[in-house]
Design an enzyme around this catalytic site. Sequence first.
Site, mmCIF file in Angstrom:
data_model
loop_
_atom_site.group_PDB
_atom_site.id
_atom_site.type_symbol
_atom_site.label_atom_id
_atom_site.label_comp_id
_atom_site.label_asym_id
_atom_site.label_seq_id
_atom_site.Cartn_x
_atom_site.Cartn_y
_atom_site.Cartn_z
ATOM 1 N N CYS A 106 11.038 11.827 9.472
ATOM 2 C CA CYS A 106 12.224 11.731 8.604
ATOM 3 C C CYS A 106 11.888 12.132 7.173
ATOM 4 O O CYS A 106 10.804 11.856 6.680
ATOM 5 C CB CYS A 106 12.762 10.299 8.579
ATOM 6 S SG CYS A 106 13.496 9.747 10.109
ATOM 7 N N LYS B 272 10.770 0.291 18.578
ATOM 8 C CA LYS B 272 10.041 1.553 18.424
ATOM 9 C C LYS B 272 8.837 1.369 17.507
ATOM 10 O O LYS B 272 7.746 1.875 17.781
ATOM 11 C CB LYS B 272 10.985 2.609 17.845
ATOM 12 C CG LYS B 272 10.293 3.855 17.337
ATOM 13 C CD LYS B 272 11.194 4.661 16.428
ATOM 14 C CE LYS B 272 10.397 5.746 15.738
ATOM 15 N NZ LYS B 272 11.165 6.528 14.782
ATOM 16 N N ASN B 273 9.020 0.619 16.417
ATOM 17 C CA ASN B 273 7.959 0.484 15.420
ATOM 18 C C ASN B 273 6.829 -0.436 15.861
ATOM 19 O O ASN B 273 5.837 -0.571 15.154
ATOM 20 C CB ASN B 273 8.547 0.004 14.088
ATOM 21 C CG ASN B 273 9.388 1.075 13.418
ATOM 22 O OD1 ASN B 273 9.305 2.251 13.776
ATOM 23 N ND2 ASN B 273 10.207 0.682 12.466
ATOM 24 N N LYS C 61 -1.157 -1.028 -2.207
ATOM 25 C CA LYS C 61 0.254 -1.409 -2.083
ATOM 26 C C LYS C 61 0.503 -1.823 -0.642
ATOM 27 O O LYS C 61 -0.256 -1.454 0.264
ATOM 28 C CB LYS C 61 1.189 -0.266 -2.501
ATOM 29 C CG LYS C 61 1.034 1.001 -1.713
ATOM 30 C CD LYS C 61 1.972 2.102 -2.221
ATOM 31 C CE LYS C 61 3.352 1.930 -1.629
ATOM 32 N NZ LYS C 61 4.220 3.112 -1.861
ATOM 33 N N ASP D 68 15.217 -0.541 6.514
ATOM 34 C CA ASP D 68 15.852 0.111 7.658
ATOM 35 C C ASP D 68 17.249 -0.430 7.965
ATOM 36 O O ASP D 68 17.938 0.104 8.836
ATOM 37 C CB ASP D 68 14.968 -0.010 8.906
ATOM 38 C CG ASP D 68 13.818 0.985 8.894
ATOM 39 O OD1 ASP D 68 13.794 1.870 8.027
ATOM 40 O OD2 ASP D 68 12.938 0.874 9.775
ATOM 41 N N ILE E 276 11.880 0.380 -1.538
ATOM 42 C CA ILE E 276 10.786 0.811 -0.652
ATOM 43 C C ILE E 276 10.613 2.330 -0.675
ATOM 44 O O ILE E 276 9.525 2.846 -0.897
ATOM 45 C CB ILE E 276 11.035 0.338 0.798
ATOM 46 C CG1 ILE E 276 11.317 -1.169 0.842
ATOM 47 C CG2 ILE E 276 9.833 0.687 1.683
ATOM 48 C CD1 ILE E 276 10.165 -2.053 0.409
ATOM 49 N N PRO F 55 2.858 9.093 1.839
ATOM 50 C CA PRO F 55 1.543 9.726 1.921
ATOM 51 C C PRO F 55 0.622 8.993 2.887
ATOM 52 O O PRO F 55 0.765 7.792 3.113
ATOM 53 C CB PRO F 55 1.018 9.628 0.484
ATOM 54 C CG PRO F 55 1.754 8.481 -0.119
ATOM 55 C CD PRO F 55 3.095 8.454 0.542
ATOM 56 N N VAL F 56 -0.324 9.758 3.443
ATOM 57 C CA VAL F 56 -1.299 9.157 4.350
ATOM 58 C C VAL F 56 -2.520 8.651 3.577
ATOM 59 O O VAL F 56 -3.496 8.219 4.179
ATOM 60 C CB VAL F 56 -1.732 10.162 5.451
ATOM 61 C CG1 VAL F 56 -0.551 10.530 6.330
ATOM 62 C CG2 VAL F 56 -2.354 11.405 4.842
ATOM 63 N N ASP F 57 -2.446 8.680 2.243
ATOM 64 C CA ASP F 57 -3.598 8.285 1.420
ATOM 65 C C ASP F 57 -4.122 6.895 1.768
ATOM 66 O O ASP F 57 -5.335 6.672 1.819
ATOM 67 C CB ASP F 57 -3.222 8.282 -0.074
ATOM 68 C CG ASP F 57 -2.680 9.613 -0.544
ATOM 69 O OD1 ASP F 57 -2.419 10.455 0.317
ATOM 70 O OD2 ASP F 57 -2.517 9.788 -1.757
#
Length: 421
Positions: free
Chosen positions: A116, A23-24, A161, A306, A328, A122-124
Amino acid sequence: MEKFRVIGSTQPLVGEVTISGAKNAALPILFASILAEEPVEVANVPHLRDIDTTMELLKRLGAKVERNGSVHVDPSSIDEYCAPYDLVKTMRASIWALGPLVARFGQGQVSLPGGCAIGARPVDLHITGLEQLGATITLEDGYVKAHVDGRLQGAHIVMDKVSVGATITIMCAATLAEGTTVLDNAAREPEIVDTAKFLNTLGAKISGAGTDTITIEGVERLGGGKHAVVADRIETGTFLVAAAVSGGKVVCHNTQAHLLEAVLAKLEEAGALVETGEDWISVDMTGRELKAVNIRTAPHPGFPTDMQAQFTLLNMMAKGGGVITETIFENRFMHVPELKRMGAKAEIEGNTVICGDVERLSAAQVMATDLRASASLVIAGCIAKGETIVDRIYHIDRGYDKIENKLNALGAKIERFRESN
């Protein structure tokens, strides 16, 4: 709302399972198809709710999308540049539409995404990366809006990061930028490597994917092509853990050992016999004692976050007291209270869970809280005494392709049902 009824057993899970595409990798690859000007074909795409949502989103943008075995996308007809809230609200991956839209069309907007509830994602980092490539980003009315006059410009970007999502956003956008982009402190996950392979098939010039420095030489356009999605290493690991905790033997096909070396090492440390071939992995726990292991999650090639919930269950069933440290995501032990309802022994201290061992779990009504944690609850039900009900299984459907059918083929007794009001 659909639920699972899981009848526990002392019988080990035994048999063979075919692993689906990741999926990823499938999600960013489908979003990256926006960059192409000709039709693309993507094979080995899992049947998941998030995939269906992504295909619908591409259609809303104007692409022609159909699925007959493979997923076929013709992005040449895209004439809308907004990913609307009604589709985006259930899926964080939708942010991956932004980079390709602004790179190819000079504009794009995506509603701030859902998904989830595991900590701050964040989308930063996505936004900062696109800004460094020359895009102007604004946040208006719950939408992230990107704009550029002309083409994006190549840049040397050092990520604050390590972020899988932002690495993919920047790498995709940079394929159509003018000049060369060097991305330092990039994430190294196999799904990034697979996305880069897909883009290179279409004519991109990406090197270094899988290392912490990725170089992208911008090209003027991308054409069409075919690509098969890499195997899902997390689904692979989930079924291998199911074999281990049940004392069984499971062979996973259509997968590769190099995708999850850290997981296989920990399974061996836990006492399992691990064997691998070119496209298969087996775990045999027959007649062996399960031993607790200490785990610290880390970016690839470290131990994947995961797989943390599955190994939490393993430690609960193993001899000794294993310690698992999550580095994480915060708030990623939501499965622990649910497993404790089944009689598991565990204590959470900050970002660490300390597991005690129990002889056998007892059935209970439990609630799925996020995608991977949910799988650990289903496996726990398989080995518990009695009938376990797993609620909110839509979380599982977001990431596992027919998990109940695959587990039932190994000897589990799982029924999907809808509770009448």
